[in-house]
Design an enzyme around this catalytic site. Structure first.
Site, short mmCIF file in Angstrom:
data_model
loop_
_atom_site.label_atom_id
_atom_site.label_comp_id
_atom_site.label_asym_id
_atom_site.label_seq_id
_atom_site.Cartn_x
_atom_site.Cartn_y
_atom_site.Cartn_z
N LEU A 250 8.94 14.87 -2.49
CA LEU A 250 8.71 15.68 -1.25
C LEU A 250 8.66 17.26 -1.44
O LEU A 250 9.39 18.11 -0.65
CB LEU A 250 9.90 15.40 0.00
CG LEU A 250 9.82 14.10 0.78
CD1 LEU A 250 10.60 14.03 1.78
CD2 LEU A 250 8.50 13.85 1.43
N CYS B 4 9.16 7.98 3.61
CA CYS B 4 9.47 8.26 2.25
C CYS B 4 10.65 7.34 1.70
O CYS B 4 11.86 7.49 2.28
CB CYS B 4 9.42 9.57 1.99
SG CYS B 4 9.78 9.97 0.35
N ILE C 247 1.07 1.14 5.73
CA ILE C 247 2.84 1.44 5.43
C ILE C 247 2.83 2.45 4.56
O ILE C 247 1.84 2.89 3.74
CB ILE C 247 3.29 -0.03 4.77
CG1 ILE C 247 2.38 -0.29 3.72
CG2 ILE C 247 3.48 -1.17 5.73
CD1 ILE C 247 2.90 -1.62 2.55
#
Lengths: 248, 300
Positions: B73, B128, B187
């Site tokens: 991230l 995540c 997904i």
């Protein structure tokens, strides 16, 4: 991840080393590998030496490159690739302009007819000194300890670029930007190997993008007519978080 | 010619293929180029409140049938992303702002900013699989998911999409908790790992990553199928879409639009225009006039 045994490690300047290893894969000039130091990190490195005996030339900047510089004969070198768009080998006289370790990616395109402009901070950081296939070598150093004191553009002003059919250029971005702004007014072809921080090497993480092009995949080689599309070139770049900052 | 445009939560997409979050969507110039080159829309990289550098490479492990990644991230923080949104929106196509946070208040702050930046919708990263305290750690707690989605729906005007994780025992329970969202995104990647046996070490610096690409398509199809059976709400199908057959499979399972990520690695940025052309040809050959006619067809 592929791995090969290190065949030899040779000093390429005071701090840079060339790590030689045997790999039969066809790799073209200007392409790069993602080289892994297990447990430390992974970085993109261009091939300086091609053929059956391949070589990468590394200088210790950060943890991963420092770890790689410590490799010895018989150790394993881990990597994936090759990746990236190679140089096109133009016929005619080649002008080679390399800043710092940027010269490593250009080393394999040097032929007997070339002129090499090699630059570094100081004379002991000049790469591959005395090891070029050509006789014409103009050295440039920031501190004047060898050759011309200044930057590659200062060396360009001492020659006529239009005596060459193509210039191959690689080095720090602001050096390349000044070389581009000088050379674009001449007739010779340009092939720039661009440099940006790279994480994935396969065109998905967006770390090395310039003007929407991924250096790892669309580049790192870009041609004269493509460079204006790289709207961030010499102007702004992003950090490893993606934060943009101005380079001016 | 058949109409391949779709409308989800009142947003019109010229084609159903959006760039998925996490792939080539950190730099505004890249998003703008992908939209100009044919993507129907784009979802940004997930943006949080604070700047994060992400993990040290290796962040990807290319596999024969997919990709394992743990990028971690990376993002400039929501304030640092304003300019990238501005550049992205110059393409004149829908841009969906993906955000991650650990609680409802933070999600609200991020989504308000995305709304101010001109995002057409927000996508909540509840999935995540490789960052502690965020993503699937939030998205596997139904009470927290419900609180986040419900409070967002009362606080912001643009549509809210919930991207769910396949790494849960019961995806229906999480979808129920996110029931007030405007669309589901199904997904995210499937948690996985790779070890280099010569180095005798995990390859990813984070050790654990998320598997994406063709290998996860059956997992995605099944999630879309189950959620379509249980909810009357639009679904973005994502996971392993590389060609028109994959796209149609997702649509017949119940997806109204699609997102593409890993295929950008395997097929290049040109995948969006190529697959759009192929979808139009397929629909013409099979006699479908719209995507809606195909949606959920395998359930009938």
């Amino acid at each position: 991840m592929k791995h090969s045994e290190v065949a030899e490690v040779v000093q390429a300047s005071r701090s840079a080393v060339t790590i030689f290893f045997i790999d039969d894969t066809e790799i073209l000039p200007g392409q790069f590998l993602m080289v892994w130091a297990p447990g430390v990190g992974e970085i993109p490195i261009s091939l300086s030496h091609l053929g059956k005996m391949k070589g990468i030339t590394v200088k210790p900047y950060g943890k991963t490159s420092s770890s790689l510089c410590g490799l010895e004969e018989g150790d394993l070198l881990y990597y994936r690739g090759p990746y990236g768009r190679p140089f096109t080998l133009d016929s005619g006289r080649r002008l080679i302009i390399g800043g710092g370790t940027g010269l490593a990616s250009l080393y394999s395109v040097i032929n007997g007819e070339s002129t090499v402009i090699s630059s570094a901070r100081s004379s002991d950081e000049l790469l591959f000194r005395g090891k070029f296939k050509c006789r014409n070598n103009i050295e440039v150093t920031d501190d004047g300890s060898a050759g011309i004191r200044g930057f590659p553009v200062d060396a360009l002003k001492t020659i006529d670029p239009d005596l060459y059919s193509v210039a191959y250029v690689c080095g720090p971005e602001m050096m390349m930007y000044s070389v581009y702004n000088y050379l674009r007014n001449f007739n010779l072809n340009l092939q720039f190997s661009m440099e940006r921080m790279m994480k994935c090497g396969i065109g998905i993480c967006d770390s090395c993008s310039m003007g929407g092009y991924q250096l790892c995949r669309d580049g790192p080689t870009f041609f004269k007519d493509e460079i204006p599309e790289l709207v961030e070139f010499g102007k702004s770049r992003t950090t490893e978080s993606g934060r943009r900052y101005s380079m001016k | 010619m058949p109409d391949i445009s779709v409308r989800i939560a009142d947003i019109k997409f010229q084609n159903p293929f959006l760039l998925a979050s996490g792939i080539l969507d950190e730099n505004g110039y890249t998003i703008r180029r992908i939209l100009n080159e044919g993507a129907g829309g784009a979802v940004t990289k997930s943006i949080g409140a604070e700047e994060r550098t992400g993990y040290i490479p290796p962040v990807v492990v290319p596999l024969d049938d997919g990709l394992l990644n743990a990028v971690g991230l990376p993002n400039p923080g929501i304030d640092g992303f304003a300019n990238e949104m501005k550049i992205s929106l110059e393409a004149g196509k829908p841009v969906i702002g993906s955000v991650f946070a650990s609680n409802a208040d933070e999600f609200i702050k991020l989504c308000r900013k995305m709304e101010n930046y001109g995002a057409h919708a927000v996508e909540l990263n509840l999935s995540c699989p490789h960052v502690k305290g965020f993503g699937s750690e939030v998205g596997s707690d139904p009470d927290l998911v419900e609180e986040i989605v419900n409070s967002l729906k009362s606080e912001i005007k643009i549509p809210v999409f919930a991207k769910l994780s396949p790494n849960v025992t019961d995806i229906i329970r999480i979808a129920e908790a996110a029931g007030k969202c405007d669309a589901f995104v199904l997904i995210n990647t499937v948690r996985g790992m790779a070890i280099d046996i010569a180095a005798r070490k995990p390859v990813l610096s984070n050790r654990v990553g998320g598997l994406s690409g063709h290998a996860v398509k059956p997992v995605g199809i099944r999630a879309v199928w189950d959620v379509f059976e249980n909810f009357d709400k639009p679904i973005f199908g994502v996971g392993g879409i590389e060609n028109v057959q994959d796209a149609v499979e997702y649509i017949m399972a119940g997806a109204g639009a699609l997102q593409i990520g890993t295929a950008v690695y395997s097929h290049g940025r040109g995948i969006f225009s190529k697959i759009s052309t192929e979808l139009a040809s397929y629909m013409e050959k099979e006699g479908f006039n719209s995507i809606e006619e195909m949606r959920g067809l395998a359930h009938r």
